[in-house]
Design an enzyme around this catalytic site. Structure first.
Site, short mmCIF file in Angstrom:
data_model
loop_
_atom_site.label_atom_id
_atom_site.label_comp_id
_atom_site.label_asym_id
_atom_site.label_seq_id
_atom_site.Cartn_x
_atom_site.Cartn_y
_atom_site.Cartn_z
N ARG A 129 0.78 -1.24 -0.08
CA ARG A 129 -0.19 0.10 0.02
C ARG A 129 0.90 1.16 0.09
O ARG A 129 1.97 1.49 0.84
CB ARG A 129 -0.82 0.00 1.22
CG ARG A 129 -0.36 0.33 2.47
CD ARG A 129 -1.49 0.62 3.71
NE ARG A 129 -0.84 -0.02 4.96
CZ ARG A 129 -0.24 0.50 5.78
NH1 ARG A 129 0.45 1.71 5.37
NH2 ARG A 129 0.26 -0.11 6.82
N HIS B 183 -1.94 3.61 6.49
CA HIS B 183 -2.83 2.55 6.90
C HIS B 183 -4.28 3.03 6.72
O HIS B 183 -5.31 2.43 6.29
CB HIS B 183 -2.60 1.99 8.29
CG HIS B 183 -3.64 1.36 8.96
ND1 HIS B 183 -4.21 -0.06 8.63
CD2 HIS B 183 -4.36 1.52 10.16
CE1 HIS B 183 -5.23 -0.30 9.34
NE2 HIS B 183 -5.33 0.67 10.22
N TYR C 59 7.89 4.06 9.77
CA TYR C 59 8.29 2.50 9.63
C TYR C 59 8.49 2.09 8.33
O TYR C 59 8.83 0.91 8.17
CB TYR C 59 6.89 1.56 10.21
CG TYR C 59 5.66 2.11 9.71
CD1 TYR C 59 5.30 1.43 8.48
CD2 TYR C 59 5.00 2.74 10.31
CE1 TYR C 59 4.04 1.40 7.81
CE2 TYR C 59 3.38 3.06 9.58
CZ TYR C 59 3.16 2.41 8.42
OH TYR C 59 1.91 2.80 7.86
#
Lengths: 370, 325
Positions: free
Chosen positions: A269, A273, A283
């Site tokens: 993606r 999120h 991250y």
């Protein structure tokens, strides 16, 4: 298992041998070249163009949804860019009467299955009308509890099987979702009953921030199907043809009474999120982003179609314009939908309201009339 | 009419509904060939076939999800959770999913699922078999929670539950399965969900109870009668939603009330009944409404069970406090 392992006690070798057999299935490489001719699906030109159009449309829908969210005109939204092949090409293998049990990122599939776009926006805004699937559109509201849709899919599939339908129930979760108990129970139940279900793990590499490596010691997520005794495959989730073929074949097996299949689509993606405060730079590095951008499902499929003389810039512009127009129209419908009331919600609790809810209905009806 | 135990009445209800509606499916752990660990489904697979009465893999959450999915395809599932102490494994399927199906879909889908499950203390089970967890269920809007205390009620209520278009949690007290027999019609009949039953009329005090505690309350009422008190015992039968009308009518008649539950005192059904009474009938009360319940510990190991469980003596003691207030 190879002959050399017969009648031998060597659990480590068994694992290694099984894991070595899981190779990612690909038909179109990153340049859009066919690398597995024997598996190239015989889709008509119209179908190929339609699949491409849907992916382009979905990318635009994602971009517009993100900006509408930023303007405060949409609510909860989980971005989909990067996952178009995984989502749209798997859906492309379905029939109208098949059931979809989506996770919260799987709004595009239920839209292409017949949920009006205005309802998808109302779902995002937190309006119950968004969850009211029209008659004959067999979709559930996007599931919020990771994994719950997997066990329900086993149930829908068993129901279809008992009714003698030539249809399947398909569901989606992510790499994180494959760690849930309900994931295992779902694939295991469907396997035990040989029910017509298709389980898709969209392995987009991160469960919010937690990397795929931390989810399991397994080399692939697809191999989890082995324990349930069901066919399982890892496919290149940025390759629309591979995803389509794996899902098409899973569907074929399912309606022929051969039971469920587990498909891992290896994808990425691009966005956060969700739009509720996730910052992927915490991250993921730009290098990783770039590495995946080079595998983009739409670029790859565009190259493939251009090679066949089926796609052009003008064609793409046309789809983009259509998407923008329809999104605008759908937002207008969402805006015009009457606000939901507490009495609407009370009405939807039971077929017949118990005394306490009847009283509360009257109280809120009065409040709402002020 | 036949003399039946509660377990026989339950089997009979399942048989009636399997006959009555081809969409009814009965499934769970060991319910097939074995007929259930308590024989609630005895003979049903043989009679109705493996397509309609079947064993599932051992996973409660999976059973819950299976029921939801089958309901979506038009079936009327009647799954069994082998012991209600195992409900924690299926909490999301019940409270997060089943209870919300109608609400979440804006009324497009419903979940006509009846989850049957044994619960209740006094039979020396291992841990997590006897807990009274109806309070957890009652706190999930969208569910109905039914707990019969007699074979006759069990059959009529279970048939109603299966025919209900909303999810029903149907809890069967382990100690009542075979404790007594009574006349139960062999034909099909229904008892409305949400209706309490006055099991004994009286005019000095109302005792509200459900499940096994109905019988302890009746015993207490008999003892109190010897001392000159006329005690009414109301069997709630459905603990969610409560039969407010019957509860309030009884309190308005007797002006004094206690509520008895086998569950721990904290939160729970009894607190709910007390709240309804005080909100709706405070001016009818001559005394505070008191509760009889188990202490606020986890369900005890079998050796301590008989000390822990409320009994008719506890009920008499509390009843007297209220009667003499």
């Amino acid at each position: 298992m190879g002959e050399k392992l017969s009648n031998q006690y060597n659990p480590k070798a068994v694992l290694n041998e099984v894991e070595e057999k899981f190779q990612m299935f690909q038909i179109l490489n990153e340049k859009g070249e066919i690398v597995s001719e024997e598996n190239e699906p015989k889709l008509s030109d119209e179908e190929l163009v339609e699949l491409m159009s849907r992916m382009v449309y979905t990318r635009i829908l994602d971009q517009r949804s993100i900006s509408l969210n930023r303007q405060g005109r949409l609510g909860f939204y989980a971005p989909t860019a990067g996952q178009e092949a995984s989502q749209i090409a798997s859906h492309f293998a379905l029939e109208k009467e098949d059931w979809i049990l989506p996770g919260y990122r799987d709004v595009p599939q239920i839209v292409w299955h017949g949920l009006p776009l205005s309802k998808a926006f109302l779902f995002s805004r937190g309006h119950f009308v968004g969850n009211q699937a029209p008659e004959g559109v067999n979709v559930l509201a996007p599931q919020i509890i990771i994994g719950a849709q997997y066990i329900q899919t086993a149930g829908v599939a068993l129901g279809l099987q008992k009714r003698g339908k030539k249809n399947v129930a398909i569901t989606y979760t992510g790499d994180g979702g494959s760690s849930q108990g309900d994931f295992y129970e779902g694939i295991n139940f469907a396997g035990a009953f040989k029910s017509p279900a298709i389980f898709i793990i969209q392995n987009n590499q991160y469960a919010i921030s937690t990397p795929r490596e931390l989810q399991t010691a397994g080399k692939t997520l697809a191999q989890k199907g082995i324990a349930a005794g069901i066919p399982c495959v890892q496919v290149d989730g940025m390759d629309a043809l591979a995803v389509y073929v794996a899902t098409r074949d899973a569907r074929e097996r399912a309606i022929n009474g051969e039971g469920p299949t587990l498909i891992e689509t290896v994808c990425y993606r691009y966005g956060p999120h969700t739009m509720s405060g996730d910052d992927p730079t915490r991250y993921r590095t730009t290098d990783i982003d770039n590495e995946w951008a080079a595998k983009d499902p739409i670029v790859r499929f565009r190259n493939y179609l251009e090679g066949k003389g089926l796609w052009s810039e003008a064609k793409e512009e046309e789809v983009i314009e259509r998407a923008k127009e329809e999104i605008k129209e759908a937002i207008k419908i969402a805006d015009e939908t009457p606000k939901q009331t507490v009495t609407d919600l009370i009405t939807n609790m039971y077929e017949e309201l118990p005394v306490n809810l009847q009283e509360q209905y009257s109280i809120y009806k009065e409040k709402e009339s002020r | 009419m036949a003399q039946m135990t509660m377990i026989q009445a339950i089997t009979d209800a399942l048989r009636c509904e399997l006959k009555n509606d081809e969409n009814v499916l009965v499934f769970g752990e060991d319910v097939g060939v074995n007929g259930g660990v308590f024989r609630a489904t005895e003979g049903l697979q043989q009679e109705f076939g493996v397509d309609r009465v079947f064993d599932t893999p051992l996973a409660e959450s999976g059973i819950g999800g299976l029921a939801i999915g089958l309901a979506l395809t038009g079936y009327r599932p009647v799954p069994e959770i082998q012991f209600f102490g195992f409900v924690f494994e299926v909490m999301d399927s019940i409270s997060g999913q089943l209870a919300r199906m109608r609400y979440r879909s804006g009324g497009v889908y419903s979940a006509p699922v009846t989850i049957r499950s044994p619960f209740g203390g006094g039979v020396h089970t291992p841990e997590m078999h006897s807990d009274s967890l109806e309070g957890l269920m009652a706190q999930s809007p969208g569910l109905k929670v039914v707990i019969p205390s007699t074979p006759y009620d069990a059959k009529g209520l279970l048939i109603s539950a299966i025919r209900d278009n909303d999810p029903v949690i149907f809890l069967e007290h382990l100690k009542l399965y075979r404790s007594f027999r009574e006349e139960v019609p062999e034909e099909s009949y229904t008892i409305p969900i949400g209706k309490a039953d006055v099991k004994r009329e009286g005019k000095d005090l109302s005792i509200f109870a459900y499940g096994l505690m109905v019988h302890e309350s009746l015993k207490a009422a008999e003892e109190l009668e010897k001392e000159g008190y006329s005690v009414e015992v109301v069997d709630l039968r459905t603990v969610q939603p409560l039969d407010i009308e019957t509860i309030i009518a009884s309190v308005e008649k007797t002006n004094r009330a206690i509520v008895v539950q086998e569950a721990q005192k904290q939160a729970g059904i009894a607190a709910n009944v007390v709240a309804e009474i005080t909100e709706r009938a405070i001016l009818s009360l001559e005394a505070p409404v008191l509760r009889v319940a188990a202490p606020d510990t986890v369900y005890p190991f079998p050796q301590a069970e008989n000390v822990w469980l409320p009994n008719y003596k506890d009920i008499i003691e509390t009843a007297k406090k209220v009667l003499t207030f």
